[in-house]
Write an enzyme that holds these catalytic residues in place. Structure first.
Site, PDB file in Angstrom:
ATOM      1  N   GLY A  37       0.720  -1.171  -0.021  1.00  0.00           N
ATOM      2  CA  GLY A  37       0.215   0.004  -0.058  1.00  0.00           C
ATOM      3  C   GLY A  37       0.807   1.216  -0.032  1.00  0.00           C
TER       4      GLY A  37
ATOM      5  N   LEU B 251       6.400   1.764   4.799  1.00  0.00           N
ATOM      6  CA  LEU B 251       7.569   2.195   3.708  1.00  0.00           C
ATOM      7  C   LEU B 251       8.184   3.532   4.339  1.00  0.00           C
ATOM      8  CD1 LEU B 251       6.000   1.301   0.309  1.00  0.00           C
ATOM      9  CD2 LEU B 251       7.756  -0.049   1.530  1.00  0.00           C
TER      10      LEU B 251
ATOM     11  N   HIS C 288      -4.514   1.696   7.533  1.00  0.00           N
ATOM     12  CA  HIS C 288      -3.197   2.208   7.510  1.00  0.00           C
ATOM     13  C   HIS C 288      -3.018   3.403   6.635  1.00  0.00           C
ATOM     14  CE1 HIS C 288       1.146   1.575   7.850  1.00  0.00           C
ATOM     15  NE2 HIS C 288       1.219   2.220   6.765  1.00  0.00           N
TER      16      HIS C 288
HETATM   17 NI    NI Z   1       2.532   3.110   5.653  1.00  0.00          NI
END
Ligand code: NI
Length: 169
Positions: free
Chosen positions: A45, A93, A134
């Site tokens: 994502g 990330l 998220h």
């Molecule tokens: Ni994230």
């Protein structure tokens, strides 16, 4: 085109993003770039604030591009339903190298628009429910560590600061 993924501490990650109005060519390019960047990372994502763009756009693909038809692009997503509870490890990330157990609802229904502006409703349980929450958190200026209790959150923030001081963040 790949875009740079910004990390914890950059302003775009810590402020609410703006709703998208008209879906312009610029938005189409942003979506294409976000998909490329998510797959290259690789990740399941990515939200626009993670590439420094303060707009309510996110992409999710639990198969990381390996299975056709699993790519979800959502513009201006909002929760319609949230229920249950799940506890799983989560990473981001924008916080490479860190994971933590985060409590989240086990099932969600999200409504938004697809990249062509058509209404899109997505229902998710388990990992998809987690990914949707998220990414929508990112659009609200929140990272997963903002959902942790103080001590665990402080520990990660201290380690990030240390990496920053060492020029490794
Ligand atoms: Ni994230």
């Amino acid at each position: 085109m790949l875009r740079a993924i910004v990390r914890y501490g950059r302003p775009s990650l810590h402020a609410p993003a703006e709703p998208v109005g008209e879906i312009t060519d610029e938005i189409q390019r942003l979506v294409d770039d976000m998909i490329d960047t998510m797959y290259a990372a690789p990740g399941i994502g990515l939200a626009a604030p993670q590439v420094g763009v303060a707009l309510r756009v996110c992409v999710i693909d639990l198969s990381v591009g390996k299975r056709g038809g699993e790519l979800i692009t959502l513009i201006n997503p909002e929760f319609v339903e949230r229920d249950g509870m799940q506890l799983e490890d989560e990473g981001c990330l924008s916080l490479p190298g860190f994971t933590a157990t985060v409590a989240r609802p086990a099932r969600v229904v999200v409504r938004g628009r697809d990249r062509h502006g058509a209404p899109r409703t997505v229902e998710g349980t388990g990992l998809l429910a987690r990914a949707l929450q998220h990414e929508i958190d990112h659009l609200d200026g929140k990272l997963f560590i903002d959902r942790l209790r103080g001590l665990k959150r402080d520990m990660i923030v201290r380690k990030v600061r240390k990496l920053e001081r060492a020029g490794r963040w």
